[in-house]
Design a protein around this motif. Structure first.
Motif, PDB file in Angstrom:
ATOM      1  N   ARG A   1      -6.570  10.228  -2.647  1.00 42.74           N
ATOM      2  CA  ARG A   1      -5.393   9.476  -3.099  1.00 42.74           C
ATOM      3  C   ARG A   1      -4.227   9.785  -2.172  1.00 42.74           C
ATOM      4  O   ARG A   1      -4.013  10.929  -1.786  1.00 42.74           O
ATOM      5  CB  ARG A   1      -5.038   9.843  -4.543  1.00 42.74           C
ATOM      6  CG  ARG A   1      -6.122   9.492  -5.540  1.00 42.74           C
ATOM      7  CD  ARG A   1      -5.688   9.812  -6.958  1.00 42.74           C
ATOM      8  NE  ARG A   1      -6.748   9.541  -7.911  1.00 42.74           N
ATOM      9  CZ  ARG A   1      -6.968   8.347  -8.453  1.00 42.74           C
ATOM     10  NH1 ARG A   1      -6.178   7.338  -8.131  1.00 42.74           N
ATOM     11  NH2 ARG A   1      -7.960   8.166  -9.306  1.00 42.74           N
TER      12      ARG A   1
ATOM     13  N   TRP B   1      -8.766  -2.563  -4.300  1.00 41.26           N
ATOM     14  CA  TRP B   1      -8.495  -3.860  -4.923  1.00 41.26           C
ATOM     15  C   TRP B   1      -8.748  -5.007  -3.943  1.00 41.26           C
ATOM     16  O   TRP B   1      -9.331  -6.040  -4.312  1.00 41.26           O
ATOM     17  CB  TRP B   1      -7.064  -3.905  -5.441  1.00 41.26           C
ATOM     18  CG  TRP B   1      -6.900  -3.309  -6.805  1.00 41.26           C
ATOM     19  CD1 TRP B   1      -6.301  -2.128  -7.140  1.00 41.26           C
ATOM     20  CD2 TRP B   1      -7.370  -3.862  -8.043  1.00 41.26           C
ATOM     21  NE1 TRP B   1      -6.358  -1.901  -8.494  1.00 41.26           N
ATOM     22  CE2 TRP B   1      -7.009  -2.953  -9.080  1.00 41.26           C
ATOM     23  CE3 TRP B   1      -8.049  -5.025  -8.391  1.00 41.26           C
ATOM     24  CZ2 TRP B   1      -7.318  -3.183 -10.415  1.00 41.26           C
ATOM     25  CZ3 TRP B   1      -8.358  -5.254  -9.723  1.00 41.26           C
ATOM     26  CH2 TRP B   1      -7.992  -4.339 -10.712  1.00 41.26           C
TER      27      TRP B   1
ATOM     28  N   ARG C   1      -5.362   3.980  -1.029  1.00 41.94           N
ATOM     29  CA  ARG C   1      -6.718   3.961  -1.589  1.00 41.94           C
ATOM     30  C   ARG C   1      -6.843   2.885  -2.660  1.00 41.94           C
ATOM     31  O   ARG C   1      -7.815   2.113  -2.677  1.00 41.94           O
ATOM     32  CB  ARG C   1      -7.049   5.328  -2.189  1.00 41.94           C
ATOM     33  CG  ARG C   1      -8.413   5.437  -2.871  1.00 41.94           C
ATOM     34  CD  ARG C   1      -8.607   6.855  -3.364  1.00 41.94           C
ATOM     35  NE  ARG C   1      -9.882   7.066  -4.024  1.00 41.94           N
ATOM     36  CZ  ARG C   1     -10.092   6.925  -5.322  1.00 41.94           C
ATOM     37  NH1 ARG C   1      -9.076   6.561  -6.113  1.00 41.94           N
ATOM     38  NH2 ARG C   1     -11.283   7.151  -5.846  1.00 41.94           N
ATOM     39  N   ARG C   2      -5.889   2.815  -3.560  1.00 40.57           N
ATOM     40  CA  ARG C   2      -5.933   1.825  -4.638  1.00 40.57           C
ATOM     41  C   ARG C   2      -5.875   0.403  -4.084  1.00 40.57           C
ATOM     42  O   ARG C   2      -6.661  -0.466  -4.497  1.00 40.57           O
ATOM     43  CB  ARG C   2      -4.773   2.062  -5.600  1.00 40.57           C
ATOM     44  CG  ARG C   2      -4.712   1.064  -6.755  1.00 40.57           C
ATOM     45  CD  ARG C   2      -3.485   1.295  -7.611  1.00 40.57           C
ATOM     46  NE  ARG C   2      -3.475   2.623  -8.205  1.00 40.57           N
ATOM     47  CZ  ARG C   2      -2.458   3.110  -8.908  1.00 40.57           C
ATOM     48  NH1 ARG C   2      -1.370   2.376  -9.081  1.00 40.57           N
ATOM     49  NH2 ARG C   2      -2.536   4.318  -9.416  1.00 40.57           N
TER      50      ARG C   2
ATOM     51  N   SER D   1       0.822  -1.210   0.000  1.00 38.15           N
ATOM     52  CA  SER D   1       0.000   0.000   0.000  1.00 38.15           C
ATOM     53  C   SER D   1       0.854   1.258   0.000  1.00 38.15           C
ATOM     54  O   SER D   1       0.435   2.296  -0.530  1.00 38.15           O
ATOM     55  CB  SER D   1      -0.938   0.009   1.211  1.00 38.15           C
ATOM     56  OG  SER D   1      -0.211   0.002   2.423  1.00 38.15           O
TER      57      SER D   1
END
Length: 314
Positions: free
Chosen positions: A196, A90, A85-86, A79
């Motif tokens: 983000r 996922w 956030r991404r 992370s």
């Protein structure tokens, strides 16, 4: 870090953004923690439905826990590299999709594999979500993280009750299907409000450390489970060999981690007295709470022939 970024990181987000962001990550954590123990009340029905015995059916819980244990330290580094956030999104998507697939599993072996995948997703969004709370709450991150982490034991405790209620009225598959709408809500909230985060692409991932952690954990868990379900000489020898392999891999992991700057397991932090004591207490607490939450409902159904709702409430 520029002055603008420093100010933003210190002050955190607006109260509305904090609230919605906490709702998104908190709901995801609650869902993952409930799922860890909710299936414990489903084991008798599950084993009959999929034509297997309780010893094999128990791996639907053990596989989930194994996935969590392996994923949590690994995703912490990932992370930082790719953005919290991404990674959170996922892992949340992986958990939600594997929940749907597990609910449709045709046999116990497919279910165990998908529960392992579920655990990886749940174990992945926990460290990513903790980093998100830290970023969003700014100066009040200590209170935010403390409130966030308190959700996990609550979910473990209410999991058998929730699972018992669902199984009593429907079936074990609905315990998993319930994750689908909750997961979708969490994804929508996360996409809309979670900012983000900055990435740290220079961090080198410790793949050998992850392999040692996986071997150590899986070998020990399989060995302990095997020796608890069979007294045959061959099984006892195999279980002892597996536990020996697990201990050896863990010793190698600790030795390796002490010599790396960014290991998968930060042993240097455990050398500090207060942190070591806190982790030791957390280890004992987790073992008791999760162990009892998973085993008591099963014992209540097997020994006293209670229905799932009664067993989950004991």
């Amino acid at each position: 870090m520029t002055p603008a970024l420093a100010t933003s990181a210190t002050q955190g987000a607006s109260p509305r953004t904090k609230a919605v962001c906490f709702l998104a990550v908190g709901l995801a954590l609650l869902m993952g923690s409930i799922d860890q123990t909710a299936m414990s009340t489903a084991l008798p029905e599950l084993s009959g439905s999929l034509h297997t015995n309780l010893a094999v059916a128990t791996w639907s819980i053990i596989g989930y826990q194994l996935g969590q244990i392996v994923a949590m330290p690994a995703v912490g580094t990932i992370s930082d590299q790719f953005g919290r956030r991404r990674v959170f999104l996922w892992c949340l998507a992986l958990f939600t999709v594997s929940s749907l697939a597990a609910a449709l599993a045709p046999n116990i072996w497919v279910l165990i594999a998908l529960r392992l995948t579920q655990g990886i997703g749940a174990g992945g969004f926990i460290p990513a979500a903790t980093g998100i709370v830290s970023d969003v709450f700014g100066e009040s991150r200590d209170r935010g993280i403390a409130l966030f982490t308190s959700i996990f034991p609550i979910g473990n405790l209410v999991g058998p009750v929730v699972g018992g209620f669902i199984i009593y009225h429907w079936s074990w598959r609905w315990v998993l299907l319930l994750n689908i709408p909750i997961g979708i809500i969490c994804v929508i909230l996360a996409v809309s409000v979670i900012p983000r985060s900055q990435t740290i692409p220079t961090v080198r991932f410790d793949f050998p450390g992850l392999l040692l952690l996986t071997v150590s954990t899986s070998s020990a868990m399989i060995g302990i489970t095997l020796i608890g379900t069979s007294t045959a000489l061959t099984d006892v020898v195999v279980s002892i060999a597996l536990m020996t392999l697990g201990v050896s891999a863990f010793v190698a992991l600790v030795w390796r981690s002490a010599r790396l700057e960014n290991p998968i397991l930060a042993v240097r932090f455990l050398r500090r007295g207060p942190l070591l004591r806190m982790n030791f207490v957390s280890f004992l607490y987790g073992g008791v709470i999760i162990g009892l939450s998973a085993l008591v409902p099963l014992y209540a159904q097997s020994r006293y022939h209670l229905n799932p709702l009664e067993a989950g409430s004991t």
